[in-house]
Design a protein around this motif. Structure first.
Motif, PDB file in Angstrom:
ATOM      1  N   VAL A 133     -26.415  38.468   7.665  1.00 44.42           N
ATOM      2  CA  VAL A 133     -25.974  37.168   8.183  1.00 44.42           C
ATOM      3  C   VAL A 133     -26.826  36.759   9.375  1.00 44.42           C
ATOM      4  N   GLN A 181     -30.275  35.651   8.223  1.00 48.13           N
ATOM      5  CA  GLN A 181     -30.223  34.314   7.626  1.00 48.13           C
ATOM      6  C   GLN A 181     -30.044  33.250   8.702  1.00 48.13           C
ATOM      7  N   ARG A 230     -26.261  28.302   4.095  1.00 48.85           N
ATOM      8  CA  ARG A 230     -25.578  29.209   3.164  1.00 48.85           C
ATOM      9  C   ARG A 230     -24.375  28.498   2.580  1.00 48.85           C
ATOM     10  N   ASN A 231     -24.153  28.683   1.285  1.00 46.90           N
ATOM     11  CA  ASN A 231     -23.037  28.016   0.636  1.00 46.90           C
ATOM     12  C   ASN A 231     -22.496  28.879  -0.497  1.00 46.90           C
ATOM     13  N   ASP A 232     -21.289  29.393  -0.330  1.00 43.88           N
ATOM     14  CA  ASP A 232     -20.605  30.115  -1.392  1.00 43.88           C
ATOM     15  C   ASP A 232     -19.335  29.393  -1.816  1.00 43.88           C
ATOM     16  N   GLN A 287     -22.552  25.957   8.573  1.00 37.97           N
ATOM     17  CA  GLN A 287     -23.841  26.317   7.987  1.00 37.97           C
ATOM     18  C   GLN A 287     -24.823  25.155   7.957  1.00 37.97           C
TER      19      GLN A 287
END
Length: 363
Positions: A257, A260, A331-333, A349
Motif C-alpha cells: 500500500v 502504491q 487504486r480501486n477494488d 484514492q
C-alpha cells in the motif's frame, strides 16, 4: 499472529481508524466457517449502526504488519441485537484461518465502522417487486442479512438460490429451514449443490428466475458464480440498476500500500489544483489542496467531516462524484465500470490533475 491488546478505551478511535470490540459469542457454523458476535458499547451504537448487507473491516496484526480484511454481517439490524460476521477459512488465508482457529469469547479485535453499498434501499422497503437473492458459499452472509431484514420490514416475495460444494458446506442451514417453514407464502429457498447438480449454469439461472422478472437481485459468491448470474440476468433484459453484486478482494499488505501510495503521489505531484470545491450535506466548501494529496486528505486537512473508513480503496465509504475537473484514481477494488463512467470516484484514492475540481458526496 495474535489478538492485539491496545491501551485504548473501547470508545476511542485508534490511529488506523478502528475501534475495539469484544467478541461475546463464537458459533461454529460448518467445519470451515464460524461466526463471531460482537458486543457494541452504548457509546458506539450509533457509530456501528449498519444496513442489511454491509460489512465490517478488521485490522489484524500479523508478522509485524497490520492486515485489513472485510467480512459481511450475517446479522440483521432489524431483528438481531448484536452484529455478527461469518468467516470461512481460505486455503493459505492468514486472517481467515486465525479467525477460525484462535479467536475466542472475550477477545478484543480492532474493527472499522460498517461500510459497503451492497444493501437494501430502505426507502423502497415497501415496494412489491420480487426480491431474488443469489448466494454462493460464504457469499450467503450479506444475502442472509438482507433476507432476514426484508422478511421483517416488507411483504415482498423472496427467493433465495444458494449454491454450495456439498450439503456439509451449507452455512445457516437450520436457520434457513426454520425461516422457510415460518414464511411459506413469501420465502422460497433453493439449494444448488456442486456435488449433485454441478456448477450453476446460465440455463439454470433462467429457469430459477422464471416468474420473478422485474425484481431486485442481490448476488454474492465466487467470481464465476456471480458472473454467470449477472450476465444471464442482463441477457434476460433485467435492469442493471436493480442487479447488485458484491465483490470482495483481499487488500494488499501495508508495505505494498505504501509503495502504491508513493507512486501515485509522485505522479500527481506536478498537478497544481487551484480550487478544490466540495459539496457536502447541502453545503459548498472551497478548500486548499497540497500537490500530491488525495481528495480525502485535503478534506480532512480542512476539517470537513466527510465519510470514510478504510482509506485503502476497498470499502467504498468515501465514494463521491466528480462534478467538474479531472482526477486520477490510484487504486480501486470497489467501483464498477458503469460507476466510473457515471463520474464516481474514491476520495481516499483520487487526486486532482487539473486546476479546478468540484466533487460531491452523497446526501
Amino acid at each position: 499472529m495474535g489478538t492485539q491488546q491496545l491501551n485504548l478505551n473501547p470508545t476511542e478511535q485508534s490511529a488506523s481508524g478502528s475501534y475495539r470490540l469484544q467478541v461475546c459469542a463464537v458459533i461454529d457454523e460448518t467445519a470451515d466457517a464460524r461466526s463471531l458476535v460482537f458486543d457494541v458499547p452504548e457509546s458506539l451504537r450509533e457509530r456501528f449502526r449498519y444496513k442489511p448487507g454491509q460489512f465490517l473491516s478488521f485490522r489484524v496484526p500479523c508478522a509485524g504488519k497490520l492486515l485489513t480484511r472485510c467480512y459481511s454481517m450475517a446479522s440483521s439490524p432489524v431483528c438481531d441485537a448484536r452484529p455478527k460476521v461469518t468467516i470461512k477459512r481460505v486455503d493459505g488465508g492468514r486472517v481467515s484461518n486465525w479467525m477460525n482457529q484462535q479467536v475466542q469469547v472475550g477477545d478484543w479485535l480492532e474493527v472499522l465502522p460498517p461500510a459497503g453499498h451492497f444493501h437494501l434501499d430502505e426507502r423502497q422497503a415497501d415496494n412489491e417487486r420480487p426480491l431474488v437473492l443469489f448466494g454462493g458459499g460464504s457469499g450467503i452472509t450479506p444475502v442472509f442479512s438482507i433476507l432476514k431484514s426484508s422478511l421483517q420490514t416488507s411483504a415482498r416475495p423472496i427467493k433465495l438460490i444458494y449454491a454450495n460444494r456439498d450439503e456439509a458446506s451449507v452455512i445457516f442451514r437450520d436457520e434457513l429451514r426454520q425461516l422457510a417453514k415460518a414464511n411459506p407464502e413469501r420465502l422460497e429457498v433453493v439449494h444448488i449443490l456442486d456435488s449433485v447438480q454441478g456448477f450453476l449454469t446460465d440455463a439454470q439461472v433462467r429457469q430459477l428466475v422464471r416468474g420473478h422478472s422485474a425484481g431486485d437481485y442481490f448476488i454474492c459468491g465466487p467470481g464465476p458464480f456471480m458472473d454467470t448470474v449477472e450476465s444471464t440476468l442482463l441477457a434476460l433484459g433485467e435492469a442493471a440498476v436493480r442487479i447488485h453484486v458484491e465483490r470482495f478482494v483481499s487488500p494488499p499488505d501495508p508495505d505494498e500500500v505504501l509503495a502504491q501510495e508513493a507512486l501515485a503521489r509522485a505522479a500527481a505531484a506536478d498537478s497544481a489544483c487551484e480550487a478544490l470545491i466540495v459539496e457536502l450535506d447541502g453545503q459548498r466548501h472551497e478548500i486548499a489542496c497540497r500537490p500530491g494529496d488525495t481528495l480525502l486528505q485535503s478534506c480532512k486537512a480542512a476539517g470537513l467531516e466527510v465519510p470514510f473508513s478504510c482509506e485503502e480503496g476497498f470499502c467504498g465509504a468515501c465514494m463521491c462524484t466528480i462534478q467538474e475537473g479531472e482526477t486520477q484514481l490510484a487504486r480501486n477494488d470497489v467501483l464498477s465500470a458503469k460507476e466510473l463512467a457515471e463520474g464516481w470516484t474514491l476520495a481516499c484514492q483520487s487526486r486532482p490533475t487539473g486546476a479546478r475540481v468540484r466533487l460531491k458526496f452523497p446526501d
